[in-house]
Design a protein around this motif. Sequence first.
Motif, PDB file in Angstrom:
ATOM      1  N   ASN A  43       0.832  -1.205   0.000  1.00  0.00           N
ATOM      2  CA  ASN A  43       0.000   0.000   0.000  1.00  0.00           C
ATOM      3  C   ASN A  43       0.860   1.244   0.000  1.00  0.00           C
ATOM      4  O   ASN A  43       1.900   1.301   0.643  1.00  0.00           O
ATOM      5  CB  ASN A  43      -0.894   0.022   1.228  1.00  0.00           C
ATOM      6  CG  ASN A  43      -2.066  -0.918   1.095  1.00  0.00           C
ATOM      7  OD1 ASN A  43      -2.417  -1.302   0.010  1.00  0.00           O
ATOM      8  ND2 ASN A  43      -2.654  -1.272   2.223  1.00  0.00           N
ATOM      9  N   ALA A  44       0.411   2.290  -0.701  1.00  0.00           N
ATOM     10  CA  ALA A  44       1.166   3.532  -0.752  1.00  0.00           C
ATOM     11  C   ALA A  44       0.960   4.328   0.524  1.00  0.00           C
ATOM     12  O   ALA A  44       1.815   5.107   0.894  1.00  0.00           O
ATOM     13  CB  ALA A  44       0.742   4.356  -1.958  1.00  0.00           C
ATOM     14  N   GLY A  45      -0.167   4.175   1.220  1.00  0.00           N
ATOM     15  CA  GLY A  45      -0.417   4.946   2.431  1.00  0.00           C
ATOM     16  C   GLY A  45      -0.934   6.326   2.081  1.00  0.00           C
ATOM     17  O   GLY A  45      -1.936   6.467   1.388  1.00  0.00           O
ATOM     18  N   VAL A  46      -0.246   7.354   2.556  1.00  0.00           N
ATOM     19  CA  VAL A  46      -0.616   8.741   2.280  1.00  0.00           C
ATOM     20  C   VAL A  46       0.442   9.339   1.364  1.00  0.00           C
ATOM     21  O   VAL A  46       1.623   9.339   1.707  1.00  0.00           O
ATOM     22  CB  VAL A  46      -0.729   9.564   3.582  1.00  0.00           C
ATOM     23  CG1 VAL A  46      -1.046  11.015   3.255  1.00  0.00           C
ATOM     24  CG2 VAL A  46      -1.778   8.973   4.498  1.00  0.00           C
ATOM     25  N   THR A  47      -0.002   9.832   0.221  1.00  0.00           N
ATOM     26  CA  THR A  47       0.906  10.392  -0.771  1.00  0.00           C
ATOM     27  C   THR A  47       0.679  11.886  -0.903  1.00  0.00           C
ATOM     28  O   THR A  47      -0.452  12.326  -1.141  1.00  0.00           O
ATOM     29  CB  THR A  47       0.701   9.725  -2.144  1.00  0.00           C
ATOM     30  OG1 THR A  47       0.908   8.310  -2.006  1.00  0.00           O
ATOM     31  CG2 THR A  47       1.681  10.267  -3.161  1.00  0.00           C
ATOM     32  N   GLN A  48       1.751  12.653  -0.757  1.00  0.00           N
ATOM     33  CA  GLN A  48       1.678  14.107  -0.896  1.00  0.00           C
ATOM     34  C   GLN A  48       2.526  14.558  -2.086  1.00  0.00           C
ATOM     35  O   GLN A  48       3.640  14.081  -2.278  1.00  0.00           O
ATOM     36  CB  GLN A  48       2.219  14.810   0.355  1.00  0.00           C
ATOM     37  CG  GLN A  48       1.349  14.684   1.578  1.00  0.00           C
ATOM     38  CD  GLN A  48       1.910  15.497   2.725  1.00  0.00           C
ATOM     39  OE1 GLN A  48       2.202  14.955   3.787  1.00  0.00           O
ATOM     40  NE2 GLN A  48       2.042  16.812   2.540  1.00  0.00           N
ATOM     41  N   THR A  49       1.957  15.480  -2.847  1.00  0.00           N
ATOM     42  CA  THR A  49       2.721  16.111  -3.930  1.00  0.00           C
ATOM     43  C   THR A  49       2.409  17.597  -3.962  1.00  0.00           C
ATOM     44  O   THR A  49       1.290  18.010  -3.617  1.00  0.00           O
ATOM     45  CB  THR A  49       2.365  15.499  -5.301  1.00  0.00           C
ATOM     46  OG1 THR A  49       0.952  15.618  -5.520  1.00  0.00           O
ATOM     47  CG2 THR A  49       2.791  14.055  -5.384  1.00  0.00           C
ATOM     48  N   PRO A  50       3.386  18.458  -4.338  1.00  0.00           N
ATOM     49  CA  PRO A  50       4.792  18.116  -4.587  1.00  0.00           C
ATOM     50  C   PRO A  50       5.560  17.951  -3.279  1.00  0.00           C
ATOM     51  O   PRO A  50       5.020  18.212  -2.209  1.00  0.00           O
ATOM     52  CB  PRO A  50       5.286  19.339  -5.358  1.00  0.00           C
ATOM     53  CG  PRO A  50       4.509  20.484  -4.763  1.00  0.00           C
ATOM     54  CD  PRO A  50       3.135  19.911  -4.469  1.00  0.00           C
TER      55      PRO A  50
END
Lengths: 112, 114
Positions: free
Chosen positions: B1-8
């Motif tokens: 699982n990626a979990g929590v992804t923030q960009t940028p």
Amino acid sequence: DQQVKQNSPSLSVQEGRISILNCDYTNSMFDYFLWYKKYPAEGPTFLISISSIKDKNEDGRFTVFLNKSAKHLSLHIVPSQPGDSAVYFCAGSTDSWGKLQFGAGTQVVVTP
Amino acid sequence: NAGVTQTPKFRILKIGQSMTLQCTQDMNHNYMYWYRQDPGMGLKLIYYSVGAGITDKGEVPNGYNVSRSTTEDFPLRLELAAPSQTSVYFCASSTHSTGEDGYTFGSGTRLTVV
């Protein structure tokens, strides 16, 4: 107002010894207290929590103690390892939406 | 699982510009949060959401807006950026309302306003 205070900005401890991190709070309505660990350039990761109705919670090398009368909690890490070098945040939760009040953090350095 | 992804991960803005910080979680968590961390300070809550379509202000909401159209996404909008918004921004999600199981945090967005 700062409801959670970590008065020691840094702590240095030898590998294998005990690390004791302290946290004081002013809000007697906190239901849970949590400790997070943060490495540089990463998000905090959850370590351990304790309910306000308990005085101790243990998980492996990590133990949290709560003294409600003194509004004080502490995190003990035994034995300390080099990988424990990080910033540790104490936080309190007061309501049913999971919102947290964080302390300013304590930088732990574990030396060989 | 990626979990929590923030960009940028990093961004430099000029005063008065706007931007959106993206946050996506794949854990089907109902509760999502935006915090900011200033140097030597603890994390302060900007906005939070208890489910799709429901958001509310945290401790330091001025200058920010959020939306929650889906369970997965919780973008944070900065309008008219100011130097005081220079900070590291963390998105987090949680499955329990009381938070006793802890948040899952993203890796953060470091924003500089010049």
